[in-house]
Design a protein around this motif. Sequence first.
Motif, short mmCIF file in Angstrom:
data_model
loop_
_atom_site.label_atom_id
_atom_site.label_comp_id
_atom_site.label_asym_id
_atom_site.label_seq_id
_atom_site.Cartn_x
_atom_site.Cartn_y
_atom_site.Cartn_z
N SER A 116 -17.87 11.93 -23.25
CA SER A 116 -16.81 12.93 -23.36
C SER A 116 -17.27 14.16 -24.12
O SER A 116 -16.94 15.30 -23.77
CB SER A 116 -15.58 12.32 -24.05
N SER A 117 -18.05 13.95 -25.18
CA SER A 117 -18.55 15.06 -25.97
C SER A 117 -19.48 15.94 -25.15
O SER A 117 -19.39 17.18 -25.18
CB SER A 117 -19.29 14.53 -27.20
N THR A 120 -17.57 18.17 -22.54
CA THR A 120 -16.93 19.38 -23.06
C THR A 120 -17.95 20.42 -23.50
O THR A 120 -17.62 21.61 -23.59
CB THR A 120 -16.02 19.03 -24.26
N SER A 121 -19.18 20.00 -23.76
CA SER A 121 -20.21 20.97 -24.13
C SER A 121 -20.83 21.64 -22.91
O SER A 121 -21.47 22.68 -23.02
CB SER A 121 -21.31 20.29 -24.96
N GLU A 125 -14.51 26.48 -21.89
CA GLU A 125 -13.26 26.01 -22.48
C GLU A 125 -12.09 26.15 -21.53
O GLU A 125 -11.13 25.39 -21.60
CB GLU A 125 -12.98 26.77 -23.78
N TYR A 128 -11.61 22.88 -19.46
CA TYR A 128 -11.64 21.57 -20.11
C TYR A 128 -10.70 20.59 -19.42
O TYR A 128 -11.07 19.45 -19.12
CB TYR A 128 -11.22 21.70 -21.58
N LEU A 132 -11.91 17.14 -17.67
CA LEU A 132 -11.50 15.85 -18.22
C LEU A 132 -10.62 15.07 -17.25
O LEU A 132 -10.67 13.83 -17.20
CB LEU A 132 -10.78 16.05 -19.56
N GLN A 208 -21.98 22.30 -32.02
CA GLN A 208 -20.57 22.24 -31.65
C GLN A 208 -19.85 23.47 -32.18
O GLN A 208 -20.06 23.88 -33.33
CB GLN A 208 -19.92 20.99 -32.25
N LYS A 212 -14.53 21.68 -32.02
CA LYS A 212 -15.07 20.87 -30.93
C LYS A 212 -15.92 19.73 -31.47
O LYS A 212 -16.82 19.24 -30.82
CB LYS A 212 -15.94 21.72 -30.00
#
Length: 224
Positions: A116-117, A120-121, A125, A128, A132, A208, A212
């Motif tokens: 998940s991390s 998102t990277s 944004e 997102y 997800l 990050q 985040k």
Amino acid sequence: AALLNIAGFLLILGFAAMESIISYYLTDTFFHGNAHEAGEFYGELFMVVGMVMFIVSFFIYKRLLRCCGLRVVVIVGTLVRVGGFVWMPFASSTMTFAAALFVVVSGTQLITPSVSSLLTSMVPETIYGRALSRQQATQTMARVLGPIILGKTYDKVDHKISLYVLTVATLIAGILISLVPKKYIPTSTATRSGGCAAVADDAEPSGQQPGKAIDSGASSGSAV
């Protein structure tokens, strides 16, 4: 992002399938067909699984991430999970089988938050939510297909072969995650500060953006 979605599919496929076959495996292997006793043990087993998930997510994952970085966490998690799956078919008692399951859960709790991390990277944004939601849709599909495919395999082929399939699926998932370009992987804070001892508990991992920080509990619910 496609690599991570495939990896997530394989990881959830494994656990969804294991959830569906483990009670049958316990009944057939350790309880001589007594489904009632096997069911009681299964319930007690997953109570402890929840505790293991909590301990790994909130005490081990964060510290390992900050000391070693995301790539190392994924490698360690993959090896731990594979080790648990390999151990399961050779467990000679309910206690050793339970220990193997706890190893699998520990490895899973190191890998799934990392997926998940990384996701998102890798995406802006502004998307997102879309990224997800696709990840969740992929994992939902795995939860549907896992029990169907490996349940049939358990019933028609061999009781232990499903565990070997889950081992291979975990290895492939770990390889796919490791193929994520290095520019998307946050570096550990310890790398900059000179060691784990210098890392404060409230420090955010390097790479990050504010807000985040990697949430070790974000994917905990998808582990089982």
